[in-house]
Design an enzyme around this catalytic site. Structure first.
Site, PDB file in Angstrom:
ATOM      1  N   GLY A 160      -2.561  43.051  18.717  1.00 11.47           N
ATOM      2  CA  GLY A 160      -1.690  43.460  19.818  1.00 11.47           C
ATOM      3  C   GLY A 160      -2.446  44.372  20.760  1.00 11.47           C
ATOM      4  N   GLN A 163      -2.985  51.047  27.026  1.00 14.10           N
ATOM      5  CA  GLN A 163      -4.295  51.229  26.386  1.00 14.10           C
ATOM      6  C   GLN A 163      -5.461  50.842  27.300  1.00 14.10           C
ATOM      7  OE1 GLN A 163      -2.739  48.993  22.756  1.00 14.10           O
ATOM      8  NE2 GLN A 163      -4.259  50.334  21.840  1.00 14.10           N
ATOM      9  N   CYS A 203      -5.140  51.123  15.058  1.00 15.04           N
ATOM     10  CA  CYS A 203      -4.927  51.139  16.512  1.00 15.04           C
ATOM     11  C   CYS A 203      -6.273  51.009  17.218  1.00 15.04           C
ATOM     12  CB  CYS A 203      -4.254  52.443  16.929  1.00 15.04           C
ATOM     13  SG  CYS A 203      -3.888  52.541  18.696  1.00 15.04           S
ATOM     14  N   LEU A 204      -6.327  50.147  18.204  1.00 15.22           N
ATOM     15  CA  LEU A 204      -7.589  49.955  18.937  1.00 15.22           C
ATOM     16  C   LEU A 204      -7.986  51.198  19.728  1.00 15.22           C
ATOM     17  CD1 LEU A 204      -7.044  46.280  20.162  1.00 15.22           C
ATOM     18  CD2 LEU A 204      -8.341  47.086  18.170  1.00 15.22           C
ATOM     19  N   HIS A 222       4.835  49.000  17.354  1.00 18.13           N
ATOM     20  CA  HIS A 222       3.635  49.785  17.650  1.00 18.13           C
ATOM     21  C   HIS A 222       3.284  49.699  19.138  1.00 18.13           C
ATOM     22  CE1 HIS A 222      -0.593  51.213  16.580  1.00 18.13           C
ATOM     23  NE2 HIS A 222      -0.784  50.677  17.769  1.00 18.13           N
ATOM     24  N   GLU A 223       3.376  48.463  19.688  1.00 20.38           N
ATOM     25  CA  GLU A 223       3.020  48.283  21.109  1.00 20.38           C
ATOM     26  C   GLU A 223       4.057  48.922  22.029  1.00 20.38           C
ATOM     27  OE1 GLU A 223      -0.197  46.411  19.568  1.00 20.38           O
ATOM     28  OE2 GLU A 223       0.160  47.482  21.437  1.00 20.38           O
ATOM     29  N   HIS A 268       3.391  52.433  22.465  1.00 19.71           N
ATOM     30  CA  HIS A 268       2.335  52.675  23.458  1.00 19.71           C
ATOM     31  C   HIS A 268       2.920  52.744  24.869  1.00 19.71           C
ATOM     32  CE1 HIS A 268      -1.486  52.815  21.357  1.00 19.71           C
ATOM     33  NE2 HIS A 268      -1.292  51.675  20.745  1.00 19.71           N
TER      34      HIS A 268
HETATM   35  O1  K2U Z   1      -1.998  48.495  19.712  1.00 17.84           O
HETATM   36  C1  K2U Z   1      -3.068  48.389  19.123  1.00 17.84           C
HETATM   37  O2  K2U Z   1      -3.893  49.316  19.044  1.00 17.84           O
HETATM   38  C2  K2U Z   1      -3.357  47.113  18.406  1.00 17.84           C
HETATM   39  C3  K2U Z   1      -3.107  47.249  16.948  1.00 17.84           C
HETATM   40  C4  K2U Z   1      -1.729  46.695  16.743  1.00 17.84           C
HETATM   41  C5  K2U Z   1      -1.186  46.831  15.352  1.00 17.84           C
HETATM   42  C6  K2U Z   1      -1.104  48.057  14.743  1.00 17.84           C
HETATM   43  C7  K2U Z   1      -0.577  48.159  13.470  1.00 17.84           C
HETATM   44  C8  K2U Z   1      -0.134  47.046  12.811  1.00 17.84           C
HETATM   45  C9  K2U Z   1      -0.207  45.820  13.442  1.00 17.84           C
HETATM   46  C10 K2U Z   1      -0.729  45.714  14.694  1.00 17.84           C
HETATM   47  C11 K2U Z   1      -4.321  46.580  16.328  1.00 17.84           C
HETATM   48  O3  K2U Z   1      -4.095  45.232  16.160  1.00 17.84           O
HETATM   49  S1  K2U Z   1      -4.958  47.424  14.982  1.00 17.84           S
HETATM   50  C12 K2U Z   1      -5.893  46.338  14.109  1.00 17.84           C
HETATM   51  C13 K2U Z   1      -5.065  45.528  13.154  1.00 17.84           C
HETATM   52  C14 K2U Z   1      -5.348  44.206  12.961  1.00 17.84           C
HETATM   53  C15 K2U Z   1      -4.606  43.464  12.067  1.00 17.84           C
HETATM   54  C16 K2U Z   1      -3.566  44.030  11.361  1.00 17.84           C
HETATM   55  C17 K2U Z   1      -3.295  45.366  11.541  1.00 17.84           C
HETATM   56  C18 K2U Z   1      -4.038  46.130  12.450  1.00 17.84           C
HETATM   57 ZN    ZN Z   2      -2.342  50.966  19.110  1.00 19.69          ZN
END
Ligand code: K2U
Ligand code: ZN
Length: 176
Positions: free
Chosen positions: A46, A51, A92-93, A134-135, A138
């Site tokens: 996501g 971001q 989180c990225l 989560h998104e 943000h």
């Molecule tokens: O928003 C972001 O930083 C993207 C996150 C979204 C996310 C956070 C927690 C759980 C699910 C999605 C990134 O995708 S974090 C990397 C990741 C990849 C696979 C599963 C979980 C987290």
């Molecule tokens: Zn995030």
């Protein structure tokens, strides 16, 4: 298509509240494409416009096994949330190499506009439910570390600032 730079915690711009998209036009469509390219390149599932320092209500996601089911959510809303909650480990990225558990609604219903400006709704559970919440945090200027204890958050802030300083110093050395 372009990869966009991702803001890193504790960048204060991550705490900006995004504004609704007034019109789903070519600019927003290009933003969604660039956000998807950025998300796939960063191996995320996501990414919120906040971001990439664009403070409008746009989210992209792809939680599919094959990484081939992109979703674009413009002006997303949670129309229903379950009483049941889950505690899942999140990353989180904008906070690299950092993972911790966050309590979220186990199931949610979401309404949004797609990249053609058409309204659609879906129900989510599992990783998709966690990701959309989560998104949407943000877009409200909230980073997942804010659910953690002040001590954990301070340690993460110190770790991120150190990592950013090291990368900037390495980058500077590389240009000498
Ligand atoms: O928003 C972001 O930083 C993207 C996150 C979204 C996310 C956070 C927690 C759980 C699910 C999605 C990134 O995708 S974090 C990397 C990741 C990849 C696979 C599963 C979980 C987290
Ligand atoms: Zn995030």
């Amino acid at each position: 298509m372009a990869r966009l730079p991702i803001l890193r915690f504790p960048d204060p711009r991550l705490h900006t509240v995004a504004q609704p998209v007034a019109q789903v036009d070519a600019r927003i469509q290009q933003l969604a494409k660039d956000m998807l390219e950025t998300m796939y390149a960063a191996e995320g599932v996501g990414l919120a416009a906040t971001q990439v320092n664009v403070h409008e209500r746009v989210i992209v996601m792809d939680t599919s096994e094959g990484r081939d089911e992109p979703r674009v959510l413009i002006n997303p809303e949670l129309t229903w949330t379950s009483d049941a909650m889950t505690d899942e480990e999140e990353g989180c990225l904008s906070v690299p190499q950092t993972y911790d558990k966050v309590r979220r609604h186990a199931r949610v219903k979401v309404a949004a506009l797609n990249e053609r400006g058409e309204r659609y709704e879906f129900e989510a559970e599992g990783l998709l439910a966690v990701c959309v919440q989560h998104e949407m945090d943000h877009l409200m200027g909230k980073v997942f570390v804010e659910y953690l204890s002040p001590l954990k958050r301070e340690r993460i802030k110190t770790k991120m600032l150190k990592k950013t300083r090291e990368e900037q110093a390495h980058g500077a050395r590389g240009r000498l």
